[in-house]
Design a protein around this motif. Structure first.
Motif, PDB file in Angstrom:
ATOM      1  N   GLY A 106       4.469   4.013   3.510  1.00  0.00           N
ATOM      2  CA  GLY A 106       3.564   3.011   2.980  1.00  0.00           C
ATOM      3  C   GLY A 106       3.739   1.712   3.719  1.00  0.00           C
TER       4      GLY A 106
ATOM      5  N   GLU B  32       8.295   5.486  -5.353  1.00  0.00           N
ATOM      6  CA  GLU B  32       7.116   5.970  -4.618  1.00  0.00           C
ATOM      7  C   GLU B  32       5.848   5.231  -5.028  1.00  0.00           C
ATOM      8  N   GLY B  33       4.895   5.245  -4.135  1.00  0.00           N
ATOM      9  CA  GLY B  33       3.513   4.886  -4.463  1.00  0.00           C
ATOM     10  C   GLY B  33       3.342   3.562  -5.159  1.00  0.00           C
TER      11      GLY B  33
ATOM     12  N   GLN C 124       0.853  -1.180   0.000  1.00  0.00           N
ATOM     13  CA  GLN C 124       0.000   0.000   0.000  1.00  0.00           C
ATOM     14  C   GLN C 124       0.884   1.222   0.000  1.00  0.00           C
ATOM     15  N   ASP C 125       0.947   1.863  -1.171  1.00  0.00           N
ATOM     16  CA  ASP C 125       1.727   3.097  -1.256  1.00  0.00           C
ATOM     17  C   ASP C 125       3.156   2.932  -0.776  1.00  0.00           C
TER      18      ASP C 125
ATOM     19  N   ASN D   8       1.659   0.115  -5.481  1.00  0.00           N
ATOM     20  CA  ASN D   8       0.462  -0.581  -5.014  1.00  0.00           C
ATOM     21  C   ASN D   8       0.214  -1.824  -5.841  1.00  0.00           C
TER      22      ASN D   8
END
Ligand SMILES: Nc1ncnc2c1ncn2[C@@H]1O[C@H](COP(=O)(O)OP(=O)(O)OP(=O)(O)O)[C@@H](O)[C@H]1O
Ligand SMILES: [Mg+2]
Lengths: 336, 498
Positions: free
Chosen positions: B310, B272-273, B263-264, B275
């Motif tokens: 995250g 980054e980010g 998750q992120d 998912n």
């Protein structure tokens, strides 16, 4: 052809050379006789005298194979010797007097080796967990360790008169001097560990490529920690020999410069100082080679200074032939 | 066209292997000459003979018609033969300029003339059409630029022949294009260029002539327009190439409970980010350009770097303090991107390299019996067709592609739950690529999960069940089903509509 490329080839040739030299020029060199139930002769003497360095080189081989080096083995020998000496003699004011083992030899050996083990954990912790360069990390104990030994003995040679302990250094069992037995036991244990368990493989893997080893699931930190521990315990064992032999703990001189002999023995034996593949048999041969050289030169009555130079010359030549670079060039020249 | 460099009837043996058995090879001025063949065919060995790394057993070498002897790599360079080897050997901590001029610095009485070094480096890079700050450390540039630096190093001396051994195996499309522009420029200046690669598209894009080796023998030599692709492949593998068709994996959503969920997830400054979920029987592809964050994502999953924002969940539990030992304990495995630095144990044997993961899992005291080891090794030598003189050969003596197969095999032998593959087919020949694809598909059906990173989009689309697209160190989308096509992935990578 195959054997010529083996790591044992050049040291073995050099050793044969020395033996041949003695066969021709030193009368009685190969003479071995039985006296008072113990074997005597130059050959026995060489192995007996080489025992401490051979024991050191067992542990040093593993350390070097991981790409490290242990400069503190000489100092650890002194510490173990001091501990044993103090436990037996119980000199006034020594902190070890708090521990009374009532002269039990196994207990004395156990305590001395335990203290050595602590030294090994110290080295291993610095190298594997704090990631200090092995030369620097073990230099600490090399310098400080001898100080610790001197503190224990209060700067004196702590002498004792315990025939049972002294026998470790000067006695014999089944006609063979006890130091040789100590070496044999240590060599068998290390040999089993290195080749019958997977430990030797992990040591080589970590020395050859630490990152790839870690990614393959080897706990590289533990491997590094344990080699320093094993090396130090063996150094402790080696330290008992001269201590027992002279019936005294001489913190200033026991094991002095022996770290260098041990490292040389390993290098002569064909283990790369960069780490990776190791050869325990090679290191043992290296230690014997150096001792034969020393004994040979001494029996020929050459002065001590020349001895060192001659020794250095032979070591350089053998070490050169052990270097892959040099061998490749040599082979190319011969082919051309 | 004038014959520049000729090799005639070259023989070269290593203990237990005849690497070259009477190979002939001619490079003409102003041509790009592709040298093709399976892994272990002898390409790198032939190159090392013409560049003075290996001395030949017999045969002759002619440069511009005159017989020559090449005594060492320096000697080859001074006679006009420059090389970029399969394993680039430059120094990441030194500046680009120093790397280009290393060992040949202009020196005066007052030491090295840095200004001149810098100018020489800039000139060489400019010849390749590149304008970069040559004072920055080499390690701070992309692999492509580093590769270019190796070529610039070859150009800094006046080379007549430039030899490139798999220069493109770690480059993405744009970088390959950049490299080819440079190659074409040099070719038009009259240089003879030898080019080794396993990418057929690239061969047809840039070469004028092809020589094919198999098992150390010449099996083909023809101008590019007389050797169609299928015929070339058949020639390389020595059997009919049409058997090499493999089906695209179905892109239907897989019905399996996922055991990994991010998750992120991210790490400041690297990626980054992120998912996604991964379940058994899934192959998650990571597509993107070099430096888009694919390798960084793999490193987070394997616990080499730890995510600092995250979340990563394994089996529903948050994996805080994730590290490599934990990843391995959770059943993960990794074939790393950099074979030489992170993959092989160079001095250890093929057998030891192949069983190391299994042995590490067993621990110190339960050593795999020798017969068990031999059995495992034989299975993989046969199934992946690993070409080695014996299982006891040090892995560093294997050809590049065969080393890669051993690294792959060490994990396949350990049957992990999730295998992270970072450029697993790098340096692997066409035939073996298909075999590896087929093997991944088989293991996937048996329930193994994969993360698959490759610069070859075609390969990602072919073998993955879903594709995460990365751009500029961010995950920009997830494609499944019919959406997971090359065109769609390309447009997302380029920054088109999501
Ligand atoms: N130094 C060496 N010692 C022993 N064998 C070697 C050595 N170098 C190469 N070989 C063997 O020679 C053969 C040819 O190897 P080479 O590296 O030339 O293959 P290649 O065509 O470049 O393959 P790849 O596509 O995988 O790079 C292989 O079987 C390899 O194992
Ligand atoms: Mg190659």
């Amino acid at each position: 052809m195959k054997f010529r490329q083996s790591n044992l080839f050049w040291p073995l040739m050099a050793l044969l050379g020395i033996l041949l030299f003695n066969l021709i020029l030193t009368p009685g060199f190969f003479h071995v006789e039985m006296r008072d139930g113990r074997l005597f002769g130059s050959l026995i003497d060489i192995v007996n005298r080489a025992a401490p360095v051979m024991i050191l080189s067992l542990g040093m081989t593993l350390v070097i194979a991981t790409g490290g080096v242990d400069l503190s083995v000489g100092a650890v020998m002194a510490i173990a010797g001091a501990v044993a000496g103090c436990l037996i003699a119980r000199p006034e004011g020594c902190i070890l007097n708090a521990l009374n083992v009532h002269g039990s030899i196994p207990a004395i050996i156990a305590v001395a080796l335990f203290v050595a083990l602590i030294c090994g954990i110290f080295n291993g912790f610095l190298v594997s967990f704090l990631e200090i360069q092995p030369i620097v990390a073990t230099l600490l104990l090399m310098v400080a360790g001898r100080g610790v030994a001197q503190l224990l003995t209060d700067g004196q040679i702590v002498t004792f008169n315990d025939p049972k302990f002294a026998a470790l250094g000067s006695g014999s069992t089944f006609a063979i001097p006890n130091p040789i037995w100590l070496f044999v036991i240590a060599a068998i244990l290390i040999g089993l560990l290195a080749r019958k368990s997977a430990y030797g493989l992990f040591v080589e893997a970590v020395g050859n490529n630490p990152v790839a080893s870690r990614y393959s699931g080897i706990n590289a930190k533990n491997v590094k920690l344990t080699v320093y521990v094993i090396c130090a315990v063996l150094a402790g064992l080696a330290g008992l020999i001269p201590t027992a032999d002279i019936k005294g703990a001489d913190a200033n001189n026991v094991g002095l410069y022996l770290e260098l002999d041990a490292i040389l023995a390993v290098a002569i034996g064909g283990t790369s100082l960069a780490g990776g593949r190791f050869s325990i048999a090679g290191s043992i041969l290296g230690a014997i080679l150096m001792q034969s050289l020393t004994t040979t030169i001494l029996t020929r009555g050459v002065s001590a200074e020349i001895t060192l130079i001659l020794k250095a010359a032979v070591v350089v030549i053998v070490a050169l032939f052990q270097a892959p670079e040099f061998r490749a060039r040599f082979a190319r020249r011969r082919a051309a | 066209m004038a014959e520049l460099l000729q090799l005639r009837n070259i023989q070269k043996s290593f203990p237990g292997v005849k690497a070259l058995d009477g190979v002939s090879f001619t490079v003409r001025a102003g041509e790009v000459h592709a040298l093709m063949g399976e892994n272990g065919a002898g390409k790198s060995t032939l190159i090392k003979v013409m560049t003075g790394v290996h001395t030949l057993d017999s045969g002759e070498i002619l440069l511009e018609g005159k017989p020559i002897q090449i005594k060492s790599p320096q000697d080859a360079v001074s006679q006009g033969i420059s090389t970029v080897y399969q394993e680039v050997n430059l120094v990441p901590n030194l500046s680009l300029a120093e790397n280009i001029c290393l060992g040949r610095e202009s020196a005066g009485f007052t030491g090295i003339k840095w200004k001149e070094v810098k100018e020489r480096a800039e000139r060489a890079m400019a010849r390749l059409g590149l304008n970069v700050d040559v004072r920055r450390p080499l390690g701070s540039f992309s692999i492509a630029i580093q590769q270019m630096a190796a070529i610039a190093r070859a150009l800094d001396v006046d080379a007549k022949v430039l030899v490139l051994d798999e220069p493109t195996s770690s480059l993405d499309r744009d970088e390959v294009k950049q490299l080819f522009e440079a190659i074409t420029k040099l070719k038009n200046e009259g240089m003879g260029i030898v080019f080794v690669t396993h990418f057929l598209d690239q061969v047809y894009a840039v070469s004028d002539h092809i020589t094919v080796l198999r098992n150390g023998n010449n099996v083909g030599d023809a101008p590019i327009d007389q050797l169609p692709r299928l015929e070339l492949v058949s020639m390389m593998i020595g059997r009919d190439a049409s058997a090499l068709e493999s089906e695209r994996v179905a892109k239907d959503p897989i019905q399996s409970t996922s055991f990994i969920e991010t998750q992120d997830m991210g790490h400041s400054g690297s990626v980054e980010g992120v998912n996604f979920t991964i379940g058994s029987g899934e192959v998650l592809g990571l597509a993107g350009l070099l430096g888009s964050g694919r390798t960084e994502t793999v490193r987070l999953l394997y616990g080499i770097d730890s995510a600092n924002h995250g979340e990563l969940k394994i089996d529903g539990r948050s994996a805080s303090g994730h590290k490599t030992s934990k990843a391995i304990a959770s059943g993960f495995g990794l074939c790393p991107e950099d074979r030489k630095l992170e993959g092989i144990l160079p001095d250890l044997s093929v057998r030891e390299n192949l069983t190391i993961v299994l042995q590490a899992r067993q621990g110190w005291f339960r050593k795999l019996s020798r017969s068990k080891q031999d059995e495992i090794v034989q299975v993989f030598i046969d199934s992946l067709r690993i070409k080695t003189a014996s299982p006891e050969t040090p892995i560093k003596n294997l050809s590049g592609g065969n080393q890669q197969k051993v690294i792959l095999a060490r994990w396949l032998a350990a049957n992990p739950r999730l295998l992270l593959l970072d450029e697993p087919t790098r340096g692997i020949d066409v035939g073996a690529k298909f075999e590896i694809s087929a093997l991944i598909e088989k293991l996937r059906k048996e329930g193994m999960a994969f993360v698959f990173v490759s610069s070859e989009l075609e390969e990602v689309v072919r073998s993955c069940t879903k594709i995460a697209v990365m751009r500029d160190r961010k995950m920009v989308g997830m494609l499944t089903g019919e959406e997971a096509s090359e065109e769609k992935v390309m447009s997302m990578i380029a920054g088109g509509e999501a």
